[in-house]
Design an enzyme around this catalytic site. Sequence first.
Site, short mmCIF file in Angstrom:
data_model
loop_
_atom_site.label_atom_id
_atom_site.label_comp_id
_atom_site.label_asym_id
_atom_site.label_seq_id
_atom_site.Cartn_x
_atom_site.Cartn_y
_atom_site.Cartn_z
CE LYS A 55 6.89 0.50 4.74
NZ LYS A 55 7.08 1.01 5.88
CE1 TYR A 57 3.69 0.84 1.98
CE2 TYR A 57 1.44 1.73 2.90
CZ TYR A 57 2.83 1.28 3.01
OH TYR A 57 3.16 1.28 4.30
CE1 TYR A 88 9.27 1.49 9.33
CE2 TYR A 88 8.73 -0.35 11.03
CZ TYR A 88 8.78 0.12 9.56
OH TYR A 88 8.03 -0.46 8.76
CB VAL A 141 2.33 -3.22 11.88
CG1 VAL A 141 3.24 -1.92 12.17
CG2 VAL A 141 1.44 -3.21 10.58
#
Length: 308
Positions: free
Chosen positions: A70, A192, A244, A262
């Site tokens: 990202k 993505y 997050y 992740v």
Amino acid sequence: MKQTANLTGLLQRLLEHSRPLYSQGKVADYIPALAQVAPQQAAVAVATLDGKIFSAGAAQQNFSLQSISKIFGLVMAMNRLSDELWQRVHMEPSGQPFNSIVQLEWEQGIPRNPVINAGAILVADVLVSHYSASKTAFLTFLRRLTGVETIYADQQVYLSELEHGNRNAALAYLMKSFGNIEAEVPQVLEHYFHQCATAISCEQLARSLLFLANRGVQPLSNEIICSRRDAHRVNAILSTSGMYDQSGEFAFKVGLPAKSGVGGAIVAIVPQFGVIAAWSPPLNPYGNSVVAMQVISQLAEELGLSLF
Ligand code: GLN
């Protein structure tokens, strides 16, 4: 004080102390290809602005970049769009899990920030709409930053995400229903998932982001990757949202702009010094690697790296 003498020894020690934490985490299994990764692996690398690299563990082994992608997507989008980008995605922490849907409906399809899934899918839309071959452009950008021509997207991980990406598809269609996605949703999702599936090592990752520690200039090539203002903005977003709904705790404990994925990696930017990349697959409930968190926290403490 930031000292690099004996840094390799320190990294080895911190990694060995943190390995017992493997059992406190769980490898991501909502993407089936990631569930196959052996859990008991770990690495750390520190790249410094003067071109040195220090590492311990499996620092040359590839892992799945996942959400750390990202950052690269955002920099590419900021280089293409001016402030209009910030009308389509905001810069506030979400306080929600990375793939949460509820907030997006309340806030009329405008993601809280570009490093939660909704925000990164919005950024993927910008890339798909502004590059004729956005997937290739993304890989080319990473190859340029690392100096490694062989950086690739793992097809197995890519297809696995494509097949099991219903929640991300829901986020994308919800944004499309609010008129905040321009391209066709399947094309946006393909981009993505493809960027998330990039395979990279700790050493390559640490080197690739040195420009964020150096006001936008990649120190090894002296190339301007983004403006000084945009390097500041990316670091600001990573400080408040990169981990997050554990971003507050990470700032409290570590005090550095950081981003997790992740695949088990975490990268932390140390302005005017360098970049730390740590990797170990087992994740805590927030989706952040337990071993990588611990290694980075302790390294920041030992070297006094906090910005605060
Ligand atoms: N590709 C993953 C997803 O979309 C990225 C999530 C992450 O790394 N936090 O769910």
